[in-house]
Design a protein around this motif. Structure first.
Motif, PDB file in Angstrom:
ATOM      1  N   VAL A  56      -1.550   5.394   4.138  1.00 13.25           N
ATOM      2  CA  VAL A  56      -1.468   3.926   3.917  1.00 13.25           C
ATOM      3  C   VAL A  56      -2.247   3.149   4.492  1.00 13.25           C
ATOM      4  N   ALA A  57      -2.712   3.394   5.645  1.00 13.45           N
ATOM      5  CA  ALA A  57      -3.677   2.608   6.357  1.00 13.45           C
ATOM      6  C   ALA A  57      -4.966   2.732   5.485  1.00 13.45           C
ATOM      7  N   ALA A  58      -5.394   3.741   4.755  1.00  8.34           N
ATOM      8  CA  ALA A  58      -6.671   3.660   4.072  1.00  8.34           C
ATOM      9  C   ALA A  58      -6.289   2.906   2.578  1.00  8.34           C
ATOM     10  N   GLU A  59      -5.269   3.114   2.211  1.00  6.61           N
ATOM     11  CA  GLU A  59      -5.000   2.275   1.193  1.00  6.61           C
ATOM     12  C   GLU A  59      -4.800   0.701   1.159  1.00  6.61           C
ATOM     13  N   ALA A  60      -4.441   0.363   2.645  1.00  7.59           N
ATOM     14  CA  ALA A  60      -4.338  -1.070   2.716  1.00  7.59           C
ATOM     15  C   ALA A  60      -5.587  -1.662   3.161  1.00  7.59           C
ATOM     16  N   ASP A  61      -6.381  -0.796   3.685  1.00  5.01           N
ATOM     17  CA  ASP A  61      -7.784  -1.059   4.453  1.00  5.01           C
ATOM     18  C   ASP A  61      -7.414  -1.781   5.644  1.00  5.01           C
ATOM     19  N   VAL A  62      -6.615  -1.244   6.439  1.00  8.33           N
ATOM     20  CA  VAL A  62      -6.440  -1.475   7.659  1.00  8.33           C
ATOM     21  C   VAL A  62      -6.521  -0.638   8.834  1.00  8.33           C
ATOM     22  N   PRO A  63      -6.630  -0.809  10.099  1.00  2.97           N
ATOM     23  CA  PRO A  63      -6.761   0.351  11.046  1.00  2.97           C
ATOM     24  C   PRO A  63      -5.667   1.304  10.962  1.00  2.97           C
ATOM     25  N   ILE A 105       6.125  10.866  -2.385  1.00  2.28           N
ATOM     26  CA  ILE A 105       6.395  10.546  -0.965  1.00  2.28           C
ATOM     27  C   ILE A 105       5.809  11.567  -0.111  1.00  2.28           C
ATOM     28  N   ALA A 106       5.745  12.665  -0.650  1.00  3.34           N
ATOM     29  CA  ALA A 106       5.080  13.834   0.242  1.00  3.34           C
ATOM     30  C   ALA A 106       3.699  13.402   0.648  1.00  3.34           C
ATOM     31  N   GLY A 107       3.129  12.687  -0.117  1.00  2.00           N
ATOM     32  CA  GLY A 107       1.782  12.323   0.171  1.00  2.00           C
ATOM     33  C   GLY A 107       1.715  10.963   1.234  1.00  2.00           C
ATOM     34  N   LEU A 108       2.849  10.301   1.430  1.00  2.00           N
ATOM     35  CA  LEU A 108       2.901   9.280   2.514  1.00  2.00           C
ATOM     36  C   LEU A 108       2.699   9.703   3.883  1.00  2.00           C
ATOM     37  N   SER A 109       1.832   8.990   4.456  1.00  2.00           N
ATOM     38  CA  SER A 109       1.615   9.166   5.714  1.00  2.00           C
ATOM     39  C   SER A 109       1.026   7.621   6.278  1.00  2.00           C
ATOM     40  N   HIS A 110       0.961   7.673   7.559  1.00  2.00           N
ATOM     41  CA  HIS A 110       0.500   6.090   8.200  1.00  2.00           C
ATOM     42  C   HIS A 110      -1.030   6.299   7.826  1.00  2.00           C
ATOM     43  N   ARG A 111      -1.816   7.422   8.014  1.00  2.00           N
ATOM     44  CA  ARG A 111      -3.318   7.516   7.550  1.00  2.00           C
ATOM     45  C   ARG A 111      -3.492   7.273   6.053  1.00  2.00           C
ATOM     46  N   ALA A 150       1.078  -1.348   0.071  1.00  2.00           N
ATOM     47  CA  ALA A 150       0.115   0.108   0.069  1.00  2.00           C
ATOM     48  C   ALA A 150       0.919   1.259   0.030  1.00  2.00           C
ATOM     49  N   ALA A 151       1.933   1.160   0.710  1.00  2.00           N
ATOM     50  CA  ALA A 151       3.083   2.469   0.832  1.00  2.00           C
ATOM     51  C   ALA A 151       3.567   2.706  -0.491  1.00  2.00           C
ATOM     52  N   ILE A 152       3.600   1.693  -1.239  1.00  2.00           N
ATOM     53  CA  ILE A 152       4.327   1.664  -2.876  1.00  2.00           C
ATOM     54  C   ILE A 152       3.200   2.449  -3.573  1.00  2.00           C
ATOM     55  N   ARG A 153       2.075   1.826  -3.362  1.00  2.00           N
ATOM     56  CA  ARG A 153       0.902   2.390  -4.286  1.00  2.00           C
ATOM     57  C   ARG A 153       0.742   3.935  -3.675  1.00  2.00           C
TER      58      ARG A 153
END
Length: 178
Positions: free
Chosen positions: A34-41, A26-32, A16-19
């Motif tokens: 990535v969590a949304a993209e991976a569909d995880v909490p 990279i500026a758009g990468l955040s835990h939030r 998900a981070a790669i996507r």
């Protein structure tokens, strides 16, 4: 509520981070994000990766492993009858065959090491490991030169908007080989 065992979650978060990097940089990468993209909490991303640098390291390592695996599987590393320059040029052609997206993401992760020192050892790992693979067919200095040339060719294609020219790559790589 029982905790759900999910052994694949860490890998899904990395993918998900790669996507996310592919879509937002990279500026758009955040835990939030990535969590949304991976569909995880959200807590899952911070559980597996306490910092964004840890997540970027894992993403860069995954990207490195993908290309290294392609090189590792090449018969040109073990069969001296196979044209190494032609094989490497062909592998770069396959790398770009699906469009520029994958290459852009992988180079964005790779070049992030310029500003994020935590990524530098992983970038160096890729260079070292790939040089070691290529050293099966050539000396270590030539192996490093081949990697530098392949990187340069890829960057030129990505930064100029040009098309990958396999014949040119084969000719230039061949000039480095004895």
């Amino acid at each position: 509520m029982a905790r759900r065992y999910d052994p694949e979650r860490r890998g899904r978060i990395i993918d998900a981070a790669i996507r996310v990097v592919g879509a937002k940089g990279i500026a758009g990468l955040s835990h939030r994000s990535v969590a949304a993209e991976a569909d995880v909490p959200l807590g899952s991303t911070t559980y597996h990766f306490t910092s964004l640098d840890e997540l970027l390291i894992a993403a860069l390592r995954r990207s490195n492993e993908n290309f290294a695996e392609v090189i590792r599987e090449s018969e040109a590393l073990t069969d001296p009858a196979i044209d190494l320059a032609g094989e490497l040029a062909g592998l770069l052609g396959e790398y770009f065959s699906g469009g520029r997206g994958r290459a852009e993401v992988e180079y964005e992760l790779y070049l992030a090491a310029l500003r994020r020192t935590a990524l530098r050892p992983v970038a160096a790992e890729w260079t070292h490991d790939t040089a070691e693979l290529l050293s099966r067919r050539t000396d270590p200095a030539t192996a490093r030169a081949l990697i530098a040339l392949m990187d340069g060719i890829c960057l030129q294609v990505l930064l100029t908007g040009g098309e990958y020219d396999e014949a040119y790559a084969r000719e230039m790589l061949g000039r480095l080989l004895p």
